[in-house]
Design an enzyme around this catalytic site. Structure first.
Site, PDB file in Angstrom:
ATOM      1  N   TYR A  27     -60.854  32.242  33.097  1.00 55.35           N
ATOM      2  CA  TYR A  27     -61.566  30.965  32.894  1.00 55.35           C
ATOM      3  C   TYR A  27     -62.966  31.202  32.310  1.00 55.35           C
ATOM      4  O   TYR A  27     -63.360  30.543  31.345  1.00 55.35           O
ATOM      5  CB  TYR A  27     -61.655  30.243  34.244  1.00 55.35           C
ATOM      6  N   LYS A  59     -64.581  29.981  28.747  1.00 58.27           N
ATOM      7  CA  LYS A  59     -65.767  29.112  28.683  1.00 58.27           C
ATOM      8  C   LYS A  59     -66.920  29.796  27.948  1.00 58.27           C
ATOM      9  O   LYS A  59     -67.732  29.129  27.301  1.00 58.27           O
ATOM     10  CB  LYS A  59     -66.178  28.691  30.102  1.00 58.27           C
TER      11      LYS A  59
HETATM   12  P1  NAP Z   1     -59.124  17.940  35.831  1.00 55.18           P
HETATM   13  O1  NAP Z   1     -59.554  16.845  36.732  1.00 55.18           O
HETATM   14  O2  NAP Z   1     -58.220  19.015  36.356  1.00 55.18           O
HETATM   15  O3  NAP Z   1     -58.459  17.275  34.509  1.00 55.18           O
HETATM   16  C1  NAP Z   1     -57.986  18.095  33.490  1.00 55.18           C
HETATM   17  C2  NAP Z   1     -57.591  17.252  32.301  1.00 55.18           C
HETATM   18  O4  NAP Z   1     -57.130  18.134  31.258  1.00 55.18           O
HETATM   19  C3  NAP Z   1     -56.451  16.290  32.600  1.00 55.18           C
HETATM   20  O5  NAP Z   1     -56.677  15.089  31.899  1.00 55.18           O
HETATM   21  C4  NAP Z   1     -55.227  17.018  32.047  1.00 55.18           C
HETATM   22  O6  NAP Z   1     -54.211  16.127  31.633  1.00 55.18           O
HETATM   23  C5  NAP Z   1     -55.845  17.689  30.835  1.00 55.18           C
HETATM   24  N1  NAP Z   1     -55.058  18.823  30.319  1.00 55.18           N
HETATM   25  C6  NAP Z   1     -54.732  19.967  30.972  1.00 55.18           C
HETATM   26  N2  NAP Z   1     -54.000  20.755  30.160  1.00 55.18           N
HETATM   27  C7  NAP Z   1     -53.862  20.106  28.980  1.00 55.18           C
HETATM   28  C8  NAP Z   1     -53.200  20.395  27.768  1.00 55.18           C
HETATM   29  N3  NAP Z   1     -52.510  21.534  27.590  1.00 55.18           N
HETATM   30  N4  NAP Z   1     -53.254  19.472  26.749  1.00 55.18           N
HETATM   31  C9  NAP Z   1     -53.920  18.304  26.908  1.00 55.18           C
HETATM   32  N5  NAP Z   1     -54.583  17.973  28.059  1.00 55.18           N
HETATM   33  C10 NAP Z   1     -54.530  18.854  29.074  1.00 55.18           C
HETATM   34  O7  NAP Z   1     -60.382  18.735  35.213  1.00 55.18           O
HETATM   35  P2  NAP Z   1     -61.958  18.397  35.271  1.00 55.18           P
HETATM   36  O8  NAP Z   1     -62.502  18.996  36.503  1.00 55.18           O
HETATM   37  O9  NAP Z   1     -62.192  16.975  34.953  1.00 55.18           O
HETATM   38  O10 NAP Z   1     -62.468  19.315  34.066  1.00 55.18           O
HETATM   39  C11 NAP Z   1     -62.618  18.817  32.745  1.00 55.18           C
HETATM   40  C12 NAP Z   1     -63.269  19.911  31.904  1.00 55.18           C
HETATM   41  O11 NAP Z   1     -64.534  20.278  32.471  1.00 55.18           O
HETATM   42  C13 NAP Z   1     -62.458  21.212  31.833  1.00 55.18           C
HETATM   43  O12 NAP Z   1     -62.580  21.774  30.554  1.00 55.18           O
HETATM   44  C14 NAP Z   1     -63.138  22.080  32.863  1.00 55.18           C
HETATM   45  O13 NAP Z   1     -62.941  23.452  32.607  1.00 55.18           O
HETATM   46  C15 NAP Z   1     -64.583  21.661  32.698  1.00 55.18           C
HETATM   47  N6  NAP Z   1     -65.403  21.938  33.866  1.00 55.18           N
HETATM   48  C16 NAP Z   1     -65.110  21.384  35.085  1.00 55.18           C
HETATM   49  C17 NAP Z   1     -65.902  21.706  36.189  1.00 55.18           C
HETATM   50  C18 NAP Z   1     -65.633  21.132  37.554  1.00 55.18           C
HETATM   51  O14 NAP Z   1     -66.307  21.554  38.510  1.00 55.18           O
HETATM   52  N7  NAP Z   1     -64.720  20.196  37.735  1.00 55.18           N
HETATM   53  C19 NAP Z   1     -66.974  22.589  36.027  1.00 55.18           C
HETATM   54  C20 NAP Z   1     -67.245  23.122  34.783  1.00 55.18           C
HETATM   55  C21 NAP Z   1     -66.455  22.788  33.703  1.00 55.18           C
HETATM   56  P3  NAP Z   1     -53.028  15.637  32.663  1.00 55.18           P
HETATM   57  O15 NAP Z   1     -53.666  14.609  33.570  1.00 55.18           O
HETATM   58  O16 NAP Z   1     -51.998  15.056  31.772  1.00 55.18           O
HETATM   59  O17 NAP Z   1     -52.583  16.856  33.412  1.00 55.18           O
END
Ligand code: NAP
Length: 249
Positions: free
Chosen positions: A157, A161
């Site tokens: 991961y 990133k």
């Molecule tokens: P999340 O709640 O797990 O949601 C992930 C989203 O990505 C969902 O809409 C999922 O769609 C979609 N997705 C996954 N695989 C995909 C694919 N192959 N093609 C198209 N869509 C896909 O994640 P989140 O926490 O909101 O994170 C969003 C972004 O922020 C990510 O890039 C993550 O790495 C980054 N981020 C998050 C955090 C954190 O603490 N949460 C921190 C730093 C960075 P489905 O609903 O259809 O599965």
């Protein structure tokens, strides 16, 4: 074809941060294209929720896997057919498959790189020619604080990133002369499905290390992404903005 309103496309917009980003752009009067991948998404209620932000806007939901170059091209074609342009691209889709390196399977490394990094390449490459034609655009990529400082158990991961940061800065240099800005955000720990899997003890430990003493909300991340996507940030490109309660200073 509708060309008057601005258009934002958000990958992974069905849940978490991506959904809040879609709601935010809709509230500001953008037409939104929301991508997702799984069958779990309740399309009708998602569309309703986004439209409830602003009845004047239009929503296009596209189920498509960002790991496929062909599918990403097809998704962008559909968006262009409907709206004629894409003003803002938010590369948000992302996954985790955590394990210490000694236990990490090759598939776990490959899958995370495929979705988080190759997915950004696939969708961006399909969108950029349309932005170049319009001589304007803004791209916002989701990195993470762990892409900057690393994290045990997340070699895959954090590599994806960190890769996004290099991608963002290189593309910002390539496209600045075309009036297309490219920035990244690096969230810390944000309350979404991605972090819900952590135990309460781990969450407490994390909160103790955050100067603001709490996890962030998806809305707090969406606010910054909206700012970077909008004209409000017209003199900012090639930057990585931390949204982490002060974790990385
Ligand atoms: P999340 O709640 O797990 O949601 C992930 C989203 O990505 C969902 O809409 C999922 O769609 C979609 N997705 C996954 N695989 C995909 C694919 N192959 N093609 C198209 N869509 C896909 O994640 P989140 O926490 O909101 O994170 C969003 C972004 O922020 C990510 O890039 C993550 O790495 C980054 N981020 C998050 C955090 C954190 O603490 N949460 C921190 C730093 C960075 P489905 O609903 O259809 O599965």
């Amino acid at each position: 074809m509708e060309e008057d309103k601005k258009v934002a496309l958000i990958t992974g917009g069905s849940r978490g941060i991506g959904k809040q980003v879609a709601l935010r752009f809709a509230k500001q009067g953008f037409n939104v294209v929301v991508n997702y991948v799984s069958d779990k998404t309740d399309i009708e209620s998602l569309e309703k929720e986004i439209k409830a932000q602003n009845s004047d806007i239009d929503v296009l939901l596209i189920k498509s896997d960002v790991t496929s170059y062909e599918a990403s091209e097809e998704m962008i074609k559909q968006a262009i057919e409907k709206f004629g342009k894409i003003d803002v691209l938010v590369n948000n889709a992302g996954i985790t498959k955590d394990a210490l390196l000694i236990r990490m399977k090759e598939e776990e490394f490959d899958k995370v790189i495929q979705v988080n990094l190759k997915g950004v390449f696939n969708v961006t490459k399909a969108v950029v020619p349309y932005m170049m034609k319009k001589k304007e655009g803004s791209i916002v990529n989701l990195s993470s604080v762990v892409g900057v400082v690393g994290n045990a158990g997340q070699c895959n991961y954090s590599a994806s990133k960190a890769g996004i940061i290099g991608f963002t800065k290189s593309l910002a240099k390539e496209l600045a002369s075309r009036n297309i800005r490219v920035n990244a955000v690096a969230p810390g720990f944000i309350k979404t499905d991605m972090t819900d899997v952590l135990s309460d003890a781990v969450k407490e430990g994390i909160n103790a290390q955050i100067p603001l003493k709490r996890m962030g909300s998806a809305e707090e991340v969406a606010n910054v992404i909206y700012f970077l996507g909008s004209k409000e940030s017209s003199y900012i490109t090639g930057q990585v903005i931390n949204i982490d309660g002060g974790m990385v200073m």
